[in-house]
Design a protein around this motif. Structure first.
Motif, PDB file in Angstrom:
ATOM      1  N   GLY A   1      20.239   3.462  13.751  1.00  0.00           N
ATOM      2  CA  GLY A   1      20.818   2.165  14.068  1.00  0.00           C
ATOM      3  C   GLY A   1      19.876   1.075  13.604  1.00  0.00           C
ATOM      4  N   MET A   2      19.464   1.158  12.359  1.00  0.00           N
ATOM      5  CA  MET A   2      18.402   0.286  11.826  1.00  0.00           C
ATOM      6  C   MET A   2      18.834  -1.168  11.697  1.00  0.00           C
ATOM      7  SD  MET A   2      18.357   1.152   7.719  1.00  0.00           S
ATOM      8  CE  MET A   2      17.041  -0.001   7.412  1.00  0.00           C
ATOM      9  N   GLY A   3      20.150  -1.443  11.769  1.00  0.00           N
ATOM     10  CA  GLY A   3      20.613  -2.825  11.638  1.00  0.00           C
ATOM     11  C   GLY A   3      20.232  -3.400  10.293  1.00  0.00           C
ATOM     12  N   GLN A   4      19.689  -4.595  10.298  1.00  0.00           N
ATOM     13  CA  GLN A   4      19.299  -5.245   9.046  1.00  0.00           C
ATOM     14  C   GLN A   4      17.912  -4.817   8.580  1.00  0.00           C
ATOM     15  OE1 GLN A   4      19.588  -9.375   9.959  1.00  0.00           O
ATOM     16  NE2 GLN A   4      17.854  -9.364  11.377  1.00  0.00           N
TER      17      GLN A   4
ATOM     18  N   LEU B   1      22.037   2.453  22.348  1.00  0.00           N
ATOM     19  CA  LEU B   1      22.612   3.195  23.474  1.00  0.00           C
ATOM     20  C   LEU B   1      23.626   2.382  24.264  1.00  0.00           C
ATOM     21  CD1 LEU B   1      19.764   5.327  25.064  1.00  0.00           C
ATOM     22  CD2 LEU B   1      21.336   5.879  23.211  1.00  0.00           C
ATOM     23  N   MET B   2      23.498   1.054  24.255  1.00  0.00           N
ATOM     24  CA  MET B   2      24.444   0.238  25.016  1.00  0.00           C
ATOM     25  C   MET B   2      25.871   0.315  24.464  1.00  0.00           C
ATOM     26  SD  MET B   2      22.004  -1.606  23.204  1.00  0.00           S
ATOM     27  CE  MET B   2      21.059  -2.620  24.317  1.00  0.00           C
TER      28      MET B   2
ATOM     29  N   VAL C   1      16.885  -0.338  25.397  1.00  0.00           N
ATOM     30  CA  VAL C   1      18.168  -0.286  26.087  1.00  0.00           C
ATOM     31  C   VAL C   1      18.336  -1.521  26.968  1.00  0.00           C
ATOM     32  CG1 VAL C   1      18.064   2.235  26.121  1.00  0.00           C
ATOM     33  CG2 VAL C   1      17.292   0.952  28.129  1.00  0.00           C
ATOM     34  N   ARG C   2      19.566  -1.789  27.338  1.00  0.00           N
ATOM     35  CA  ARG C   2      19.851  -2.852  28.294  1.00  0.00           C
ATOM     36  C   ARG C   2      19.519  -2.361  29.703  1.00  0.00           C
ATOM     37  NH1 ARG C   2      20.816  -8.452  28.220  1.00  0.00           N
ATOM     38  NH2 ARG C   2      21.856  -8.980  30.162  1.00  0.00           N
ATOM     39  N   ASN C   3      18.883  -3.196  30.484  1.00  0.00           N
ATOM     40  CA  ASN C   3      18.416  -2.843  31.810  1.00  0.00           C
ATOM     41  C   ASN C   3      19.514  -3.071  32.850  1.00  0.00           C
ATOM     42  OD1 ASN C   3      16.968  -2.358  34.143  1.00  0.00           O
ATOM     43  ND2 ASN C   3      15.626  -4.143  33.934  1.00  0.00           N
ATOM     44  N   ALA C   4      20.089  -1.986  33.361  1.00  0.00           N
ATOM     45  CA  ALA C   4      21.187  -2.108  34.319  1.00  0.00           C
ATOM     46  C   ALA C   4      20.735  -2.727  35.637  1.00  0.00           C
ATOM     47  CB  ALA C   4      21.803  -0.732  34.581  1.00  0.00           C
ATOM     48  N   GLU C   5      19.470  -2.607  35.964  1.00  0.00           N
ATOM     49  CA  GLU C   5      18.982  -3.124  37.236  1.00  0.00           C
ATOM     50  C   GLU C   5      18.714  -4.624  37.198  1.00  0.00           C
ATOM     51  OE1 GLU C   5      15.670  -0.630  38.079  1.00  0.00           O
ATOM     52  OE2 GLU C   5      16.923   1.074  38.651  1.00  0.00           O
TER      53      GLU C   5
ATOM     54  N   ALA D   1      29.646  -3.742  26.633  1.00  0.00           N
ATOM     55  CA  ALA D   1      28.591  -2.762  26.412  1.00  0.00           C
ATOM     56  C   ALA D   1      28.144  -2.173  27.736  1.00  0.00           C
ATOM     57  CB  ALA D   1      27.420  -3.420  25.678  1.00  0.00           C
ATOM     58  N   ARG D   2      27.274  -1.173  27.657  1.00  0.00           N
ATOM     59  CA  ARG D   2      26.834  -0.417  28.819  1.00  0.00           C
ATOM     60  C   ARG D   2      25.326  -0.579  28.987  1.00  0.00           C
ATOM     61  NH1 ARG D   2      24.402   4.068  29.376  1.00  0.00           N
ATOM     62  NH2 ARG D   2      24.379   4.307  27.111  1.00  0.00           N
ATOM     63  N   ALA D   3      24.876  -0.590  30.222  1.00  0.00           N
ATOM     64  CA  ALA D   3      23.449  -0.698  30.508  1.00  0.00           C
ATOM     65  C   ALA D   3      22.940   0.609  31.108  1.00  0.00           C
ATOM     66  CB  ALA D   3      23.182  -1.858  31.468  1.00  0.00           C
ATOM     67  N   ASP D   4      21.628   0.826  31.014  1.00  0.00           N
ATOM     68  CA  ASP D   4      21.014   2.059  31.500  1.00  0.00           C
ATOM     69  C   ASP D   4      20.002   1.763  32.592  1.00  0.00           C
ATOM     70  OD1 ASP D   4      21.878   4.469  29.791  1.00  0.00           O
ATOM     71  OD2 ASP D   4      21.452   2.945  28.269  1.00  0.00           O
TER      72      ASP D   4
END
Length: 235
Positions: free
Chosen positions: A25-28, A98-99, A125-129, A161-164
């Motif tokens: 998922g290297m993006g740009q 992962l999100m 990752v996005r922080n679900a907390e 999107a989803r958080a972890d």
């Protein structure tokens, strides 16, 4: 996050060693190019054709020696086993991916298999907390209340999107033989700044980054960061 990643690399590998890096998922290509400039051999995997075009355009502006150290593969992160042999890389990056994956365990297991023994797996990752922090600091009280009991969110470009959660990901990493060795917070103080907006002239970027870096390694600040940077090491 680049400073955090470099800290982990320096702690685990001799200075000057040319490492094999897989960026899923290297993006740009921001991290891929940065690591190639540091002397490493980088393979980037990306599914989005527009991102690949942007990465190739950025790579074309680099000197020939750096260009020769970067390979770009169009594909899905779940298919690393199709393109590469197990144990082929010293470092695997999976930042901001992962999100968008509903069931990440299979993806993570595949990434761990790509690592040589002692190899480093770096996840952003996005922080679900901390999902209530951004709406709360922006004065969106209803959004903050709703976020307390949710593991999903809508990002700034309008995509759901989803958080972890740290504990859950830590357990997953242990289960795929790449146990968590270190973790950091990312965007503790700056998450509410608009994307792409230049910093005010009076701001010192280096001082800002130093403050963020300090917060990203210090409790309780890192626990309310917008993003978590997790570093696992292959058994």
């Amino acid at each position: 996050m680049a400073r955090q990643l470099d800290e982990q690399i320096v702690a685990r590998y001799p200075v000057g060693q040319r490492l094999r890096v897989l960026d899923v998922g290297m993006g740009q290509g921001t991290q891929a190019l940065r690591l190639a400039r540091a002397g490493h051999n980088v393979t980037g995997v990306e599914q989005d054709a527009e991102m690949i075009a942007a990465a190739r355009e950025a790579l074309a502006r680099e000197p020939e020696g750096i260009q020769s150290r970067v390979r770009i593969v169009q594909g899905d992160g779940h298919q690393t086993g199709v393109h590469f042999l197990p144990g082929s890389f010293d470092i695997v990056l999976c930042h901001g991916v992962l999100m968008y994956v509903e069931e990440p365990d299979a993806l993570l297991a595949g990434l761990a298999r790509m690592l040589a023994p002692g190899g480093l797996l770096s996840l952003l990752v996005r922080n679900a907390e901390a999902l209530a922090m951004r709406p709360g600091l922006s004065g969106d009280w209803r959004g903050a209340i709703d976020a307390f009991d949710s593991d999903t969110y809508r990002n700034r470009i309008g995509v759901d999107a989803r958080a972890d959660r740290l504990d859950a990901l830590s357990a997953t990493l242990a289960g795929i033989a790449a146990p968590l060795q270190a973790w950091y917070g990312v965007r503790v103080f700056t998450d509410t700044l608009p994307d792409g907006e230049p910093l005010p002239a009076e701001w010192d970027l280096d001082t800002l980054l130093t403050a963020e870096e300090r917060a990203g390694r210090t409790d309780p600040y890192r626990r309310v960061a917008a993003l978590l940077h997790l570093c696992g090491v292959r058994d």
